[in-house]
Every structure is written in structure tokens, then in C-alpha cells.
Design a protein around this motif. Sequence first.
Motif: not given
Ligand code: DMJ
Length: 630
Positions: A217, A221-222, A362, A429, A527-529, A588, A592, A616-617
Motif C-alpha cells: 500500500f 500510493i507514494r 479511512d 486521519l 499530516r495532511p488530512e 507526505f 500532500e 490518497t497520497e
Molecule cells: C498518507 O500516507 C495517506 O494520506 C494515507 O491515506 C493516510 N496516511 C498518510 C497521511 O497522513
Amino acid sequence: MSSKSLPYSKKDVHYDNAKFRHRSFFKVITQNLHTSNVKNHCMSCSTGKFLLLLMIFGVAYLMLTHTSPTTDGLVKGSKNGTYEHITSGGIRFGNIFRKPPRLPPQLPPDVKGSRGNTGLDHRKLNSDLKWIARQQNVKKAFIHAWSGYKKYAMGYDELMPVSKRGVDGLGGLGATIVDGLDTAMIMGADKVVSEAGFWIETHLSNKINQTSQVNLFETTIRVLGGLLSAYHLSSVENGMDSTHKGPKPVVYLETAKNLADRLLAGFTSSPTAIPFGDVVLRDPSAHPAPDGRSSTSEVSSLQLEFNYLSSVSGDPKYTVESMRVLEHIKTLPKVEGLVPIFISPRTGEFSGENIRLGSRGDSYYEYLLKVWLQKNRESNFTYLHDMYEEAMKGVRHLLVRKSIPNGLVFVGELPFGADSSFSPKMDHLVCFLPGTLALGATKGLTKEEAMKNNMLNFEDLENLKLAEDLAKTCFEMYSVTSTGLAPEIAYFHTKEFSEGGLDGGNKSSEYMNDIIIKPADRHNLLRPETVESLFFLYRITEDPKYREWGWQIFEAFEKYTRVDTGGYSSLDDVTSVPPHKRDKMETFFLGETLKYLYLLFGDSSVIPLDKFVFNTEAHPIPIEGTAKMG
Ligand code: DMJ
């Protein structure tokens, strides 16, 4: 490459008719700041147009110097000249003339300042300039993050900015380089693009061929996601700037294929449709994670990347393997659309009853929506939207509550399934959810457009309302702490749950008693959320408060996480000032957090939401049939 040349943006479409359209001064200035192949445009300017430009900016300058004494958030400039120089009350003329915009030959009506609405016009102009300057501050932060990484950790996955060294926390594929590359492209940070591109061209394939174990995963994503976005954003065939820096786009595509061919072992080694979580790239082979289970979010958040690779490579195997996962999950029993956070690749069944939208849960919900959007809402994929809609109803019914005393709306957890007790715990998250809900409601249009066209049904309206409420809660998770930064996890005070003495430390927050932060949850990983959701909500509702919230968060990152010698650091405790630095810059943050902030403060036509989905990244991937797929 500059954002001006991003593909299929509304901006490009509008440009053809620019002479006859209203164009906001914000767009005009943004183009000015971003245009990289300026010389060509300038050559083609007639003298008349040039004089008109001179007049336009002269007027703008005079208006500013008379009305804007404040320098709030304005960029002072950088040594290498990468940033636009905006000084108190105006833009430096040197820059204006160095980068003339693609202007229509007249001032847009909202900037003319005539007919008695001058005050309004000034305010609009000042506001536009403020956001342009703030956006440049984000770019400056990105370059500071990159410079630390480059100095001390080039080639490693992550930077440890305090001890000034690198660490391979993700298998050793130079993850910061690949994760940050498309952000650099979007920002027009050309030097970073060429440095990152050169490293990828010269090192990444060898690393992939020799690397032992990676997480399927995280690597998808990254690294795969980053390579695919870089491929798309650098391709001239996709309408990109031919002067982009770095290697030929095919380098990114071939590297992505090599990586994905090896990652496929995760799918093909498993006896069921559910892939193993760990892949040994050099073999390639795969095995389940140590406890035998995979995270539900991990197995269901690979499809945007593999689907796009199938589209551009012409080889369906990536889509076939990855979509089997979602087709299989469709058949499994759920609780009002909600799913447990573990799934077994050996049996193909969910494992345990823990239901949450935080870690391990998530992006399952995120990809149900986004894969359907990626497939351009085609009827074969309606099942994904059905699953998404049912799940969001389930969220509203089973997981959403309000805190006391001030009624913050939050999403809690069901750690032992639907028939047991509710936990008022919300991971940071979960703050991806407001953005996804808003996107799902309007499908990337603005709320105004969607309303005008009668496109919002009952579910959409409920989801949009929830999105706005949750975005506020996510923002308050930041502003309730002494640092202005959110903890990794928050609890909410309810009738059934309360714990004294665990507030965030900001005594002036009205939500002090609503939000509880336990000692073990006080860290912040950059974190980006939340800023991700603020970006989606701003694009969709056009409400400026989301930008202001984003700016407050950015300022707190600058104040407490910046390391002077280069890079930014995660923190141990957001409730204490000054917070102790954890010595890690997550990939991220570049991939992100800073990308969403930059886009939040910029022109909405860059990476438009009806043409791209973000994985998701935060790597943008074109929606099939709307943007060119090449
Ligand atoms: C990221 O790697 C992705 O957004 C992932 O879905 C959840 N965690 C991190 C950022 O917090």
C-alpha cells in the motif's frame, strides 16, 4: 513546468475566449506569477498591448500603495529568486515586467475601480494579492523542506531534520523524492523538479530491482502514485509545458511499470482476491503481514494507481488484479455499508469487528468514491458508488455524534462492532472525510453550479452538510491546542464520556471542554488530512473561511515545526510550548500537506476537480475521458 501549463484546466479552455470574458484580477496576477515561458509571450505582444499592460499595473500599484499598508503574509523573497517578491502594499515592478501575463487587452470590470465601487474593488484586489503571496509562502516552505532533505538525506526515504541525516522507513526507494516531485511540478519549482527527476532517472530502477521488503500500500500510493502523476504532469501530449525540467516522461512511466510489475506479486501470490501486504521487490515475491491480516484500507486503496497504469501502458493486468479486490469486497457482509478494519488474504473474509474511519479504515471509503469518479461514473462501476453511498448513510447513522457543551460534530468508532459501545475517539486521519464527502456530493463542481443544475439529491445535501460540520471540528482540533496544531487523536466530551484536565492548552478556545487530548495522543506527524479537506471544501463551497483556516494551520506549522537548517519536523506534544521536535519529516508533508495548502491558496482552475482525482497520497490522476490519458 508551471501551473499555467497544467493540462485541461478550465483556465486553458477559457483562455481561447479571453478577450470576451470577464477574468478576475486574481487569475491575471496568478498567471503573471506562474508563467514560465514568458519570453515567448512577450515577443508576441504588440507595443500597444505592452503599453496597456504598463498602464494596468501602474493603476494596480497606485491603488495598492494607497490602500494596503499591511504586509500580513507577504513574501519577502528568496536569495535564489525562486519566489515572487511582494513588498508592503505592492508587487515589485521588476517581476511584473519579467513575467508579463496572458492578458486580455482590458481590465476586468471588477478591477476598474469606477462607478463608485472603488472600495469594494480595492478590497478584492488586496485579498487576491494576499492569497497569491500566501501561496508563495507555501512554495517557499516546500523549498525549505526539500533543501533540508537534499542536504542531509538525498536518496533516503525520509529526512531526520534535527539529527541531519536520512532514514529508510519505507523500504529505501527515496520516497520523499518521488512523493514530492509532482508538488514541485505544480508549484513550478523547476530546480527541485530537475534534481528529483535526475535522481529518479539515475537511481530508482536499480533500487527497485535490489530492494527487499516493502509495504504494498505505502509503495503504491507514494511511489507508484508519485511516478504516475509526474508522468502525466510532464507529458507534452497531455498539454504540458514542453520546457519542463527533468527527464523525459517515459522515464517515469517505465520506472512505474517496473515497480508495479513487482508489486503485482502481492496480488498473484495470494490464494484469494485480497493481496498480501508485504512484497519483496527483488524476487519478486509476497507474504502476509506478521499477524496474517491485511488492513482493509490498504487492500482497497491501490486501484486508482493500477487502473491508470493500465490505461497508459495498454496492459490490462494492473486493472484486472486490483479491481478484483473491490469486486470481492462488494460480496462481503457489512454493517450498514461499514466494514471492519482487518481482512484476511488467506480466507478473503473480514477479520474482527472493529469499525472506524481512522487508521486502517479511512481510504477504503475514499477509493469507493474516487475509483467510480476515475472511471467517469461509468455504469459498470455504479456498484462502487452504491457502496459509498450506503457507507456514508451508515456513518451518519452509527458514527456521527455531537460533543458537549458546544456541539462539535465528530465521527467516533465502534471498536467491538455495531452492537457494542460507541467510542468518541477520532483520529486526525478521519479528517480526510469532509473533503471526500464534499467531492462526492457535487462530483467536483462548485456547490453553486451543482445547485443551479439541480444535481444535489437528499443524500448529497446531507453529506455536504456533514462535510462542513466535520471540517469545522477538524479545524478546532488545531485551534484548541497551545501550538495551533492538531494531535494525532482526539476524544470528544459526551454525556457518556468525559475526562477532566486533558484539554489542548489554548485557554481562549471555546471548545476547550469539548475536545479531550490524552497524553499518548499528543504528537503531530505533519499530516495532511485537515488541509486536504479545507482544499476540497474551499473549491466546492467557495467560502473564504476555509482558506483562512488553512492559513492559520500553515502559520502554526511554520512556527513550531520548521527546522532552520532545513526541513520540518513532526512533534511530540502539541499542547506544550515550545513543542519537542520528533526529528522526522514524513514524505507526505511534501507530497500532500504543502501541495493541498498551495492549491487551497491558488486558482481553482489548477488541477480541476472535474478532471482529476487525487489518490490518497494527493497525487492527481486524470479522470478517464475528460483529461488525455497519455
Ligand atoms: C498518507 O500516507 C495517506 O494520506 C494515507 O491515506 C493516510 N496516511 C498518510 C497521511 O497522513
